[in-house]
Enzyme design. Structure first.
Site, PDB file in Angstrom:
ATOM      1  N   HIS A   1     -21.019 -45.845  11.212  1.00 21.23           N
ATOM      2  CA  HIS A   1     -20.167 -45.106  10.281  1.00 21.23           C
ATOM      3  C   HIS A   1     -20.812 -44.869   8.926  1.00 21.23           C
ATOM      4  CE1 HIS A   1     -16.332 -44.900  12.493  1.00 21.23           C
ATOM      5  NE2 HIS A   1     -16.663 -46.065  13.002  1.00 21.23           N
TER       6      HIS A   1
ATOM      7  N   LYS B   1      -8.774 -41.139  -1.260  1.00 16.54           N
ATOM      8  CA  LYS B   1      -9.706 -41.852  -0.384  1.00 16.54           C
ATOM      9  C   LYS B   1     -10.112 -43.138  -1.096  1.00 16.54           C
ATOM     10  CE  LYS B   1     -12.240 -38.177  -0.286  1.00 16.54           C
ATOM     11  NZ  LYS B   1     -12.435 -37.967   1.135  1.00 16.54           N
ATOM     12  N   ARG B   2     -10.853 -43.972  -0.413  1.00 11.45           N
ATOM     13  CA  ARG B   2     -11.353 -45.209  -1.016  1.00 11.45           C
ATOM     14  C   ARG B   2     -12.165 -44.897  -2.273  1.00 11.45           C
ATOM     15  NH1 ARG B   2     -16.100 -47.954   0.472  1.00 11.45           N
ATOM     16  NH2 ARG B   2     -16.316 -46.478   2.199  1.00 11.45           N
TER      17      ARG B   2
ATOM     18  N   LYS C   1     -18.233 -41.249  -3.196  1.00 13.48           N
ATOM     19  CA  LYS C   1     -17.132 -40.301  -3.013  1.00 13.48           C
ATOM     20  C   LYS C   1     -16.851 -39.525  -4.299  1.00 13.48           C
ATOM     21  CE  LYS C   1     -15.098 -43.086   0.691  1.00 13.48           C
ATOM     22  NZ  LYS C   1     -15.190 -42.163   1.834  1.00 13.48           N
TER      23      LYS C   1
ATOM     24  N   THR D   1     -12.151 -38.158   7.374  1.00 12.04           N
ATOM     25  CA  THR D   1     -11.025 -37.658   8.178  1.00 12.04           C
ATOM     26  C   THR D   1      -9.912 -37.123   7.277  1.00 12.04           C
ATOM     27  OG1 THR D   1     -10.145 -39.921   8.321  1.00 12.04           O
ATOM     28  CG2 THR D   1     -11.440 -39.124  10.185  1.00 12.04           C
TER      29      THR D   1
ATOM     30  N   LYS E   1      -7.175 -33.910   7.790  1.00 13.21           N
ATOM     31  CA  LYS E   1      -5.715 -33.996   7.617  1.00 13.21           C
ATOM     32  C   LYS E   1      -5.230 -32.961   6.612  1.00 13.21           C
ATOM     33  CE  LYS E   1      -6.278 -38.902   8.368  1.00 13.21           C
ATOM     34  NZ  LYS E   1      -6.583 -40.153   7.661  1.00 13.21           N
TER      35      LYS E   1
END
Length: 826
Positions: free
Chosen positions: A354, A546-547, A552, A654, A658
């Protein structure tokens, strides 16, 4: 099941479970009674599924994951069983709204981010597609943590998700396992000259299984998620208690229960590292023993069918020790020859990678491993020697550099075990989770392993379940789609492509955007409730959920917000569509910079949201305690989806799927699944900016100096310097400087400054496009229409065909009962 029958079931359970029924029906009591009413059917189907799997002698997939981000389960289970409207009417007859009752349920706190949510989606698809599957994980008492903000800073508090019980789980004492730790290994010479290894453990822990049923959509299949809770092998020391040592009497129990207390204990300390290793081994050992137990119920000690009946998927490197545990069990307890045990393991295990981030590829200290798992360390060395002396020596003879590079043991000041290496060496298949990611796994992460085994490394692009992430969470859009699309799109998501014909239809555009606005109005109420801030549904809702991690790039988003704010202060009449930037994210407790980014966003939000000079053209919202149930409220209301990771760093994502599925337009880099989303929706229906993977590599190779970008971009320099002042932290100048320092003195490892200008320009294009309401509506509809590829059903079909060799096992749903002396009693 009709409304009257379902209502009768609920009232029956209320009579048994509520003490205050004569006074009034309590929402929590009604929630429990509703769940128990549903469970009557669920557990009947679960028994039928288990019996059917046994009768058909089906091969099983055992999915090992340290995280399962399940969310609340009532709404999803009602939809999957086809009785949502029945329940809705029954609850209405009792004077309540089903949505309000669902709100009283807790998210199952079994995960953190995308890894856990992906695992939950895959369990849903495995049941929906009628595959024989068991998920294995840990029954965390608190999960990650509940996030609160105090003066803008993240505060972690326990997540009491099962303080008063959880109606969806059931304890299975018949499947309790014992797990050994510490101790030493004794070598005993046999008469034939062989050596028998005996592990004498220093501590024994019990693993208590809790089963959560996983209900398939529009099928009778119900699989199970088995979660292990740690307990002491002996709970209470009566002798110590009677002697007055009341705390010591509980010490063994307390130590044992710590293992399943919290997801990802902070490993900044040696004690934290040890606990995390024990946690991983505990869950792996319990799971492997349970897999063997289930196999032996059918085959006793005939091991000839084991690799034909069992496949184990390792979701990331956290469950890697399962490989060593199966080896240990086969050799030490079932008298396998070493090579025979190794051959079994190489047929049983598959591994999903991942991440490309080096810090996320797990390594364990050899010294710690020897202390906690002395027998397993011996097996690691044996595997490593076998691999180096056979596979590596064959392709690279007398090449010590290659031996060092591929060895499971990393040499250095401290010897470390490379768990990803062990996964790749053992597994019969290794998959990445998006096309670009899988390509980089082959090229950059494991190029030598790809040379050794050209067919081992493959791709399975991630997917999401449309049952939860559209049908359940966005009922208004779901209803509109069902009126427009022929066929059951919830089980065949590519059917959504029919919507593309409606994308330029003005009437359908109005209906689609009216659904979006109603969802936005609903979210404004939630924002007001959680933060006290009022926002307008007419603004662009720009969502970054998100985290919290540097790669990110929530701080890139923050710098752009500061740039917009600065422009508005210079010109309050700036022609700008009002925007609400919505964040949701948790930072790991030990991740200092991530927590500072949260603090900075909150401080900037406090200033902007209370600045009358900008005429409400800009708002910043950081919603606390981001989780599945909160995402289900945010995603249907989003206009813009922020997917802005540094190219080459996000494996897939993901959240991007969504949000697009629910009609949000993506602003993102060519990273992870963004690339495949762009291919599906078309480049005209997505906003792409920033460096590509190759450009990031080229910049690293030539030498990147962030100060050049800082000095040469006036707006960028101004917003970074702003962080040094006390403008956002009155009386505390420089309190936000740590972000600027990380980007300049810290070297800006994720190229925030490089992509800043491109990001700002892309946002400008996005804002200009939003002004054209028909164009925006068309683009949003096309995004929903073209998400068919990104269903978890497609991903699971690919796993089943290309990795697991799994066949579907259709359950007929007939009632089953206990079997005693071959007679059915239920």
């Amino acid at each position: 099941m009709g409304v009257a029958k379902f209502k009768k079931k609920i009232l029956n359970y209320l009579n048994y479970t509520s003490a205050d029924l004569d006074y009034k029906i309590d929402k929590k009591a009604l929630l429990k009674a509703t769940c128990l009413s549903v469970n009557d059917s669920i557990f009947e189907k679960l028994q039928a599924t288990n019996l059917n799997n046994t009768q058909q002698n089906s091969r099983s997939i055992n999915y090992l994951s340290l995280e399962y981000l399940m969310g609340r389960m009532l709404s999803n289970n009602l939809h999957n069983m086809g009785i949502f409207k029945v329940a809705q009417k029954a609850i209405k007859d009792l004077g309540f709204e089903l949505e309000d009752i669902c709100e009283n349920g807790h998210d199952l706190a079994l995960g953190n981010g995308g890894l856990g949510r992906l695992a939950a989606c895959y369990l849903d698809s495995l049941a929906t597609l009628d595959f024989n599957a068991v998920g294995y994980g840990i029954h965390y008492e608190h999960g990650l943590f509940e996030q609160q903000f105090h003066d803008g800073r993240q505060i972690e508090t326990p997540d009491e998700w099962r303080e008063y019980g959880n109606p969806w789980e059931v304890c299975r004492p018949e499947a309790v396992q014992e797990v050994a730790l510490y101790g030493f290994v004794e070598n005993i010479a046999a008469a034939d000259g062989s050596v028998k290894k005996i592990w004498h453990p220093g501590q024994i822990i019990k693993g208590i299984p809790w089963d959560v049923p996983i209900v398939g959509y529009n099928t009778d299949t119900v699989n199970v998620l088995r979660l292990w809770e740690s307990r002491a092998s002996s709970h209470f020391d009566w002798e110590a208690f009677n002697a007055g040592d009341y705390q010591d009497a509980h010490s063994a129990q307390t130590q044992a229960e710590t293992i399943s207390k919290v997801l990802y204990p902070n490993d900044d300390t040696d004690a934290g590292k040890e606990l995390r290793l024990i946690q991983q081994y505990f869950f792996c050992a319990c799971s492997i023993k349970d897999i063997i137990r289930r196999y032996q119920k059918r085959y006793q000690n005939d091991w000839s069918e084991f690799s034909n009946q069992v496949v184990v998927q390792l979701n990331d490197t956290h469950p890697t020790i399962a490989i060593l545990e199966l080896m240990r069990r086969l050799i030490d307890e079932y008298d396998f020859k070493w090579l025979d045990a190794w051959a079994v393991c190489q047929k049983v295990f598959a591994y999903t990678n991942h991440t490309l981030l080096p810090e996320a590829l797990e390594k364990w200290s050899v010294q710690l491993f020897e202390k906690v798992l002395p027998r397993h360390l011996e097996i690691v060395y044996e595997i490593n020697q076998h691999f180096l002396n056979n596979e590596v020596a064959k392709l690279w003879p007398d090449n010590d550099d290659m031996r060092r590079k591929l060895s499971i043991i990393e040499e250095g000041d401290e010897q470390m075990l490379r768990m990803a290496h062990l996964c790749v060496i053992t597994s019969f298949k290794v998959n990445g989770v998006a096309e670009i990611h899988s390509s980089l796994v082959k090229q950059d992460l494991f190029p030598e392993f790809n040379q050794l085994w050209p067919d081992k490394l493959i791709n399975v692009t991630n997917g999401i379940t449309p049952r939860r992430w559209l049908k359940a969470c966005n009922p208004l859009l779901s209803e509109l789609i069902s009126e427009t699309v022929d066929g059951d799109w919830a089980t065949s998501l590519p059917l959504l492509s029919q919507l593309k014909k409606q994308a330029s239809n003005s009437q359908f555009q109005q209906k689609f955007m009216q659904v979006k606005r109603q969802n936005k109005i609903k979210l404004t109420a939630e924002i007001k409730k959680l933060t006290g801030v009022e926002v307008s549904p007419d603004a662009i809702f720009d969502v970054h959920i998100k985290r919290l991690h540097e790669y990110k790039r929530q701080h890139l988003n923050l710098l752009h917000i500061l740039a917009l704010y600065r422009r508005l202060l210079a010109d309050p009449n700036l022609d700008m569509q009002p925007r609400v930037f919505i964040f949701g994210a948790k930072a790991a407790p030990g991740y200092y910079l991530a927590k500072e980014i949260i603090y900075a966003i909150n401080q900037v939000a406090e200033k902007i949201n209370n600045d009358a000079r900008i005429n409400d053209k800009l708002k910043v919202i950081f919603l606390p305690n981001y989780r599945v149930s909160l995402a289900e409220k945010i995603i249907p209301a989003a206009d813009v989806s922020e997917q802005i990771s540094t190219a080459g760093k996000e494996a897939s994502g993901t959240g991007n799927m969504k949000l697009s599925l629910n009609g949000a337009l993506t602003i993102g880099t060519l990273d992870g699944a963004n690339i495949e989303i762009a291919e599906e929706v078309g480049e005209d229906n997505i906003f792409i900016f920033g460096l590509t993977v190759d450009q990031v590599k080229a910049l690293d190779n030539q030498g990147y100096n962030p100060f050049e970008y800082y000095q040469n971009n006036e707006e960028l320099k101004a917003v970074l310097d702003w962080l040094d002042t006390d403008y956002f932290t009155p009386g505390n100048a420089g309190e936000l400087s740590v972000i600027k320092q990380s980007l300049l003195e810290g070297g800006d490892p994720y190229k925030v400054l490089v992509d800043f200008q491109s990001y700002c320009e892309c946002h400008q294009r996005l804002g200009d496009t939003y002004k054209d309401t028909q164009k925006w509506a068309e683009m949003a509809i096309i995004n929903t229409a073209m998400m068919g590829k990104f269903t978890s059903d497609r991903a699971i079909e690919e796993y089943a065909k290309n990795i697991w060799s799994l066949k579907k096992v259709k359950t007929n749903g007939d009632s089953v009962g206990l079997v005693i002396d071959n007679k059915k009693t239920g």
